[in-house]
Write a protein that holds these residues in place. Structure first.
Motif, mmCIF file in Angstrom:
data_model
loop_
_atom_site.group_PDB
_atom_site.id
_atom_site.type_symbol
_atom_site.label_atom_id
_atom_site.label_comp_id
_atom_site.label_asym_id
_atom_site.label_seq_id
_atom_site.Cartn_x
_atom_site.Cartn_y
_atom_site.Cartn_z
ATOM 1 N N VAL A 8 74.442 0.801 -52.614
ATOM 2 C CA VAL A 8 75.016 -0.316 -52.234
ATOM 3 C C VAL A 8 75.924 -0.184 -51.251
ATOM 4 N N ALA A 9 76.587 1.047 -50.996
ATOM 5 C CA ALA A 9 77.408 1.386 -49.769
ATOM 6 C C ALA A 9 76.674 1.515 -48.483
ATOM 7 N N LEU A 10 75.141 2.261 -48.960
ATOM 8 C CA LEU A 10 74.202 2.137 -47.648
ATOM 9 C C LEU A 10 73.793 0.786 -47.207
ATOM 10 N N ALA A 11 73.577 -0.027 -48.097
ATOM 11 C CA ALA A 11 73.160 -1.378 -47.663
ATOM 12 C C ALA A 11 74.485 -2.113 -47.168
ATOM 13 N N VAL A 12 75.609 -1.900 -47.498
ATOM 14 C CA VAL A 12 76.701 -2.795 -46.788
ATOM 15 C C VAL A 12 76.655 -2.099 -45.403
ATOM 16 N N LEU A 13 76.610 -0.778 -45.097
ATOM 17 C CA LEU A 13 76.749 -0.124 -43.886
ATOM 18 C C LEU A 13 75.611 -0.861 -43.017
ATOM 19 N N LEU A 14 74.231 -0.781 -43.530
ATOM 20 C CA LEU A 14 73.308 -1.479 -42.619
ATOM 21 C C LEU A 14 73.536 -2.846 -42.333
ATOM 22 N N ALA A 15 74.102 -3.685 -43.533
ATOM 23 C CA ALA A 15 74.103 -5.261 -43.347
ATOM 24 C C ALA A 15 75.329 -5.434 -41.899
ATOM 25 N N ALA A 16 76.356 -4.476 -42.112
ATOM 26 C CA ALA A 16 77.576 -4.679 -41.109
ATOM 27 C C ALA A 16 77.039 -4.086 -39.653
ATOM 28 N N TRP A 17 76.113 -3.052 -39.922
ATOM 29 C CA TRP A 17 75.434 -2.536 -38.528
ATOM 30 C C TRP A 17 74.692 -3.636 -37.838
ATOM 31 N N GLN A 18 73.984 -4.216 -38.533
ATOM 32 C CA GLN A 18 72.895 -5.332 -38.125
ATOM 33 C C GLN A 18 74.017 -6.648 -37.534
ATOM 34 N N ALA A 19 74.734 -6.996 -38.301
ATOM 35 C CA ALA A 19 75.724 -8.011 -37.992
ATOM 36 C C ALA A 19 76.481 -7.721 -36.543
ATOM 37 N N ILE A 20 77.017 -6.493 -36.223
ATOM 38 C CA ILE A 20 77.540 -6.339 -35.162
ATOM 39 C C ILE A 20 76.397 -6.331 -33.915
ATOM 40 N N VAL A 21 75.231 -5.916 -34.100
ATOM 41 C CA VAL A 21 74.027 -5.885 -33.261
ATOM 42 C C VAL A 21 73.695 -7.410 -32.919
ATOM 43 N N ALA A 22 73.789 -8.207 -34.044
ATOM 44 C CA ALA A 22 73.364 -9.646 -33.736
ATOM 45 C C ALA A 22 74.576 -10.548 -33.041
ATOM 46 N N ALA A 23 75.800 -10.152 -33.305
ATOM 47 C CA ALA A 23 76.836 -10.878 -32.819
ATOM 48 C C ALA A 23 77.035 -10.253 -31.322
ATOM 49 N N GLY A 24 76.279 -9.343 -30.684
ATOM 50 C CA GLY A 24 76.305 -8.937 -29.592
ATOM 51 C C GLY A 24 77.563 -8.423 -28.848
ATOM 52 N N VAL A 25 78.193 -7.743 -29.750
ATOM 53 C CA VAL A 25 79.459 -7.064 -29.510
ATOM 54 C C VAL A 25 79.459 -5.899 -28.505
ATOM 55 N N TRP A 26 78.214 -5.319 -28.227
ATOM 56 C CA TRP A 26 77.977 -4.284 -27.396
ATOM 57 C C TRP A 26 76.309 -4.337 -26.860
ATOM 58 N N PRO A 27 76.135 -4.040 -25.736
ATOM 59 C CA PRO A 27 74.683 -4.178 -25.192
ATOM 60 C C PRO A 27 73.895 -3.273 -26.429
ATOM 61 N N ARG A 28 72.493 -4.013 -26.440
ATOM 62 C CA ARG A 28 71.417 -3.240 -27.154
ATOM 63 C C ARG A 28 71.218 -1.844 -26.685
ATOM 64 N N VAL A 29 71.357 -1.483 -25.431
ATOM 65 C CA VAL A 29 71.169 -0.293 -24.860
ATOM 66 C C VAL A 29 72.127 0.855 -25.359
ATOM 67 N N LEU A 30 73.458 0.286 -25.887
ATOM 68 C CA LEU A 30 74.339 1.081 -26.426
ATOM 69 C C LEU A 30 74.207 1.084 -27.894
ATOM 70 N N VAL A 31 74.257 0.194 -28.468
ATOM 71 C CA VAL A 31 74.098 -0.132 -29.963
ATOM 72 C C VAL A 31 72.671 -0.679 -30.518
ATOM 73 N N PRO A 32 71.801 -0.018 -30.601
ATOM 74 C CA PRO A 32 70.252 -0.610 -31.121
ATOM 75 C C PRO A 32 70.568 -0.942 -32.510
ATOM 76 N N SER A 33 69.483 -1.907 -32.595
ATOM 77 C CA SER A 33 69.435 -2.326 -34.225
ATOM 78 C C SER A 33 68.824 -1.251 -35.232
ATOM 79 N N PRO A 34 69.198 -1.479 -36.698
ATOM 80 C CA PRO A 34 68.642 -0.472 -37.514
ATOM 81 C C PRO A 34 67.090 -0.365 -37.340
ATOM 82 N N ALA A 35 66.576 -1.567 -37.137
ATOM 83 C CA ALA A 35 65.014 -1.610 -36.939
ATOM 84 C C ALA A 35 64.519 -0.775 -35.771
#
Length: 284
Positions: free
Chosen positions: A35-62
């Motif tokens: 569950v903790a891993l799933a929450v971490l991956l979901a938060a990571w994906q949400a940050i990427v989708a929100a465009g907080v940082w450029p994709r070159v700095l923070v790529p998506s989990p995929a």
């Protein structure tokens, strides 16, 4: 009237009940980690989708997973990363870590025994061990490269120097922590200094000594990226360093994850070795 003798019920093994109780606990903790891993991956994906940082700095989990797969396979005629598969990079680094930690243990354990038992040796060498323990690996990497060149030698020496101080310090502290009544009892029975060291102090201190080796192994693991900054390919640290030069953040993160997962596995194996070799831990 015929009497039938009843067969008494067979009692379950003594360790069966604790084993049954442990299974639900293991399942609960495993589920919690997932569950903790799933929450971490979901938060990571949400940050990427929100465009907080450029994709070159923070790529998506995929993207990181894709880089992980590409580095582990042959794709479009390209073999892994820089001509080596991810597993090969990791195997080379693990070999360096094993050699460095092995030499550190072979040197650090006798050194720690001397520091813990012989006071003049402790006065002379303990400050030197403390001095080395406070140095970050990058502080002496350049000096090792000057002395030994850019091949394997400076990498191995860096890992030896990184892992030796915690092993020596833990061994010295473990020997000093042996119960005094145990030592006095052995002396009463006629044990000399060498017999006392090998038959009493060393077995009593062995659990803490192995803990020191485990810590030294962890220090060597954290130092391998620094060791492989110079001519480090093949090697997981060299792969990460090379990918950083070309802003391949997904490869960098994939390498970091590979280091972390292999470190968890290696630590679990070492803890299993501790349980087998020192079953008397905690029974003093």
């Amino acid at each position: 009237m015929t009497l039938v003798k009843e067969t008494p019920p067979v009692a379950p093994p003594a360790d069966a009940a604790p084993a049954r109780r442990r299974r639900p606990a293991v399942l609960r903790w495993t589920a919690l980690r997932l569950v903790a891993l799933a929450v971490l991956l979901a938060a990571w994906q949400a940050i990427v989708a929100a465009g907080v940082w450029p994709r070159v700095l923070v790529p998506s989990p995929a993207e990181v997973w894709s880089a992980f797969v590409e580095a582990s396979t042959v794709h479009d005629g390209v073999r892994g990363y820089s001509g080596y598969l991810l597993g090969e990079h990791l195997a080379v680094s693990l070999r360096r870590i094993g050699i460095g930690t092995g030499y550190a243990a072979l040197t650090g354990i006798p050194l720690g025994l001397l520091i813990g038992v012989v006071k003049p040796v402790a006065v002379v060498l303990e400050p030197a061990v403390t001095f080395l323990r406070t140095l970050p690996p990058l502080a002496y990497l350049s000096l090792l490269v000057i002395w030994f060149g850019i091949d394997e030698s400076p990498k191995i020496w860096l890992l030896v120097v990184a892992a030796l101080p915690p092993i020596a310090a833990a061994t010295a502290a473990a020997v000093r922590g042996v119960p005094g009544d145990l030592v006095e009892a052995a002396r009463t029975l006629g044990s000399g200094p060498v017999t006392l060291l090998l038959s009493v102090r060393l077995p009593a201190a062995l659990p803490e000594i192995l803990t020191g080796v485990r810590i030294g192994l962890g220090v060597a693991y954290t130092s391998v990226v620094a060791a492989e900054t110079v001519n480090g390919v093949p090697g997981i640290g060299g792969m990460i360093r090379d990918a950083q030069r070309y802003n391949q953040t997904d490869v960098v993160i994939a390498g970091i994850i590979a280091i972390g997962l292999s470190g968890i596995l290696l630590d679990a194996l070492f803890r299993g070795l501790e349980r087998v070799t020192v079953p008397w831990r905690g029974r003093r």
